[in-house]
Design an enzyme around this catalytic site. Structure first.
Site, PDB file in Angstrom:
ATOM      1  N   HIS A 102       0.828  -1.219   0.000  1.00 52.65           N
ATOM      2  CA  HIS A 102       0.000   0.000   0.000  1.00 52.65           C
ATOM      3  C   HIS A 102       0.859   1.264   0.000  1.00 52.65           C
ATOM      4  O   HIS A 102       0.419   2.309   0.482  1.00 52.65           O
ATOM      5  CB  HIS A 102      -0.953   0.040   1.214  1.00 52.65           C
ATOM      6  CG  HIS A 102      -1.651  -1.252   1.470  1.00 52.65           C
ATOM      7  ND1 HIS A 102      -2.881  -1.571   0.920  1.00 52.65           N
ATOM      8  CD2 HIS A 102      -1.275  -2.336   2.194  1.00 52.65           C
ATOM      9  CE1 HIS A 102      -3.243  -2.786   1.314  1.00 52.65           C
ATOM     10  NE2 HIS A 102      -2.277  -3.282   2.079  1.00 52.65           N
ATOM     11  N   SER A 161      14.109  22.195 -15.823  1.00 53.70           N
ATOM     12  CA  SER A 161      12.896  22.988 -16.029  1.00 53.70           C
ATOM     13  C   SER A 161      13.308  24.370 -16.513  1.00 53.70           C
ATOM     14  O   SER A 161      14.326  24.912 -16.094  1.00 53.70           O
ATOM     15  CB  SER A 161      12.138  23.091 -14.709  1.00 53.70           C
ATOM     16  OG  SER A 161      11.308  24.237 -14.720  1.00 53.70           O
ATOM     17  N   LYS A 178      15.281  22.007 -10.682  1.00 54.07           N
ATOM     18  CA  LYS A 178      14.649  20.755 -11.098  1.00 54.07           C
ATOM     19  C   LYS A 178      15.543  19.850 -11.931  1.00 54.07           C
ATOM     20  O   LYS A 178      16.297  20.292 -12.770  1.00 54.07           O
ATOM     21  CB  LYS A 178      13.390  21.060 -11.923  1.00 54.07           C
ATOM     22  CG  LYS A 178      12.294  21.706 -11.105  1.00 54.07           C
ATOM     23  CD  LYS A 178      11.494  20.686 -10.340  1.00 54.07           C
ATOM     24  CE  LYS A 178      10.596  19.968 -11.277  1.00 54.07           C
ATOM     25  NZ  LYS A 178       9.297  19.656 -10.766  1.00 54.07           N
ATOM     26  N   GLU A 210       9.373   8.576 -17.129  1.00 55.93           N
ATOM     27  CA  GLU A 210       8.013   9.098 -17.343  1.00 55.93           C
ATOM     28  C   GLU A 210       7.515   8.791 -18.752  1.00 55.93           C
ATOM     29  O   GLU A 210       6.359   8.409 -18.950  1.00 55.93           O
ATOM     30  CB  GLU A 210       7.986  10.619 -17.112  1.00 55.93           C
ATOM     31  CG  GLU A 210       8.038  10.985 -15.631  1.00 55.93           C
ATOM     32  CD  GLU A 210       8.205  12.479 -15.404  1.00 55.93           C
ATOM     33  OE1 GLU A 210       7.992  12.921 -14.280  1.00 55.93           O
ATOM     34  OE2 GLU A 210       8.570  13.216 -16.340  1.00 55.93           O
TER      35      GLU A 210
END
Ligand code: ARG
Length: 465
Positions: A162, A283, A289, A296
């Site tokens: 979980h 970024s 970043k 992804e």
């Protein structure tokens, strides 16, 4: 791509009017099926060779055809072949070029054959080769995972259920779970390959042909296991593509899950791993970043590959026997699946090779979240307390830990003993993450000694197939 009208349309005999220009472009597949040229030529060479052996072509005719086809292949590979849209597809483009090059003998190549068995053969040859490449690529990724697992066999980290800390495991053990998934993917593709490896040629349009062909010989020339048993089935079914697409979707589901973990683990909140700069981007607005774009994108690509599976199933579901033009729609999803699967595997393998791990951070988090609560319960069971009672006792100890902001191993013996007089000094050996993983010492368990053995077995299993 050339859009000039062609007078070479081999099927034009019964037509009185030219094809509507838009319909010509709408029905053409050469824009994408030209990439089958190598397999189309390989299939044609085998077909002509068989025709000559059966006395249907003379050996001179065969030689003219085979040499002509080889020259066309060279021209295509040198970039000097002009594909024509009015000639519809890869098959008619190559056949028309052959006849232009060698004269009327070129027109004999299509004896005893139809584009229906021809295209099914081309796609099977293509897919068989691609499955072999993909299986090698999966093996390379498995190899990278095994190397990393070997290095991280002692690195203790929290295991999750979980996404909540559950029990300590080793990073090596976690990685070996990925290995197992990929092993099944590689097996699934080997199994799928058995059903791809069947020759449609000889089925002709749908019913077979009146010429005395030898399909076993053609199969042998093309390295197929055997000719298709039924001519209607041979030209019409694309279940081998659906099956490949399903295996590809499952593989992408796995890569997507791995991606998700890498994305989580490389976040500041986890900090378990760092992706090499070569696999990330920055970024344009936030200078701090470093984004995990590669995992992804792999996660994102899983979506389109699942979509192709659904598209292919839907493509087939309403088709009566035998060949229907619908089947032309099989190629773009298939090519896209193969291309993106190979790309995802390659980038993933390279990314794994350059992955930096942070075992200290993993170990530190394994000490949080009461990961060894089950170990304390098991300890009490060994002292004679029934498991359910032990569970309740440990629950109380965890509640105290939460109140005091301490892990179980940080509570004093005195505090622990207030929950059970059976707890003694030896309890601390089981409350450490290292003690916890070492105790799970059976096949499939997370103890480093077991993970080492699993890695050794994995290397052997990979040699076996
Ligand atoms: N381009 C076609 C395909 O991909 C080749 C077969 C065409 N056959 C036909 N009878 N029109 O399926």
């Amino acid at each position: 791509m050339n859009n000039e009208p062609s007078s070479d349309k081999p099927w034009a005999g019964r037509f009185h009017e030219p094809t509507d220009a838009f319909v010509e472009a709408f029905t053409a597949s050469v824009g994408f099926d030209h990439r089958l040229y190598r397999y189309d030529i390989e299939g044609s060479i085998a077909h002509a060779t068989m025709l000559a052996r059966q006395g249907i072509l003379t050996t001179e005719e065969r030689d003219l055809i085979v040499d002509g086809l080889i020259r066309i292949r060279e021209r295509i590979e040198a970039g000097g072949f002009e594909w024509s849209i009015p000639l519809e597809d890869v098959h008619m483009n190559i056949e028309a070029a052959l006849t232009r090059d060698i004269g009327d003998t070129g027109k004999k190549l299509h004896t005893g054959r139809s584009r229906n068995d021809q295209v099914a053969t081309d796609v099977r040859l293509y897919l068989r080769a691609e499955i072999d490449t993909i299986r090698v690529e999966i093996g390379r990724l498995q190899g990278a995972i095994l190397e990393l697992a070997e290095r991280e066999v002692e690195s203790v980290m929290p295991g999750f259920t979980h996404l909540q800390v559950a029990q300590p495991i080793t990073f090596g053990h976690h990685l070996m779970a990925w290995f197992e998934m990929l092993q099944r993917d590689r097996e699934r593709l080997a199994d799928c390959r058995r059903r791809v490896d069947i020759l449609p040629l000889g089925a002709a349009a749908l019913a077979g042909t009146t010429y005395p062909i030898d399909r076993h010989y053609t199969a042998e020339l093309l390295g197929f296991a055997h000719p298709a048993e039924n001519s209607l089935d041979a030209v019409s079914d694309r279940d081998f593509i659906v099956e490949f697409s399903a295996a590809a979707a499952i593989l992408m589901m796995h890569l997507s899950r791995f991606s998700e973990e890498l994305i989580l683990w490389s976040s500041a909140q986890f900090g378990f791993v760092e992706l090499s700069d070569a696999f990330c981007t920055g970024s344009s607005i936030m200078p701090q970043k470093k984004n995990p774009d590669v995992p992804e994108l792999v996660r994102g690509k899983a979506g389109r590959i699942f979509g192709h599976l659904m598209g292919l199933l839907t493509l087939m579901k309403g088709q009566p026997l035998a060949y229907n033009r619908d089947n032309q729609e099989d190629k773009e999803p298939l090519f896209d699946t193969v291309d993106n699967l190979k790309g995802s595997l390659k980038v993933f393998t390279d990314m794994m090779g350059a992955l930096r791990c942070n075992p200290e951070r993993m170990r530190a988090t394994a000490r949080q979240g009461f990961a060894t609560a089950t170990d304390l319960a098991d300890y009490l069971v060994r002292k004679g307390i029934p498991f359910r009672d032990a569970h309740a006792i440990v629950g109380q100890a965890v509640a105290l830990g939460i109140r005091e902001g301490k892990d179980l191993s940080e509570l004093s013996l005195e505090r622990l003993r207030q929950f059970s007089a059976d707890i003694a000094e030896d309890v601390f050996a089981v409350l450490t993450p290292d003690g916890s993983v070492a105790a799970r010492n059976h096949i499939g368990g997370t103890a480093p000694i077991q993970v080492r053995a699993a890695i050794a077995r994995a290397r052997e299993r990979m040699v076996d197939d």
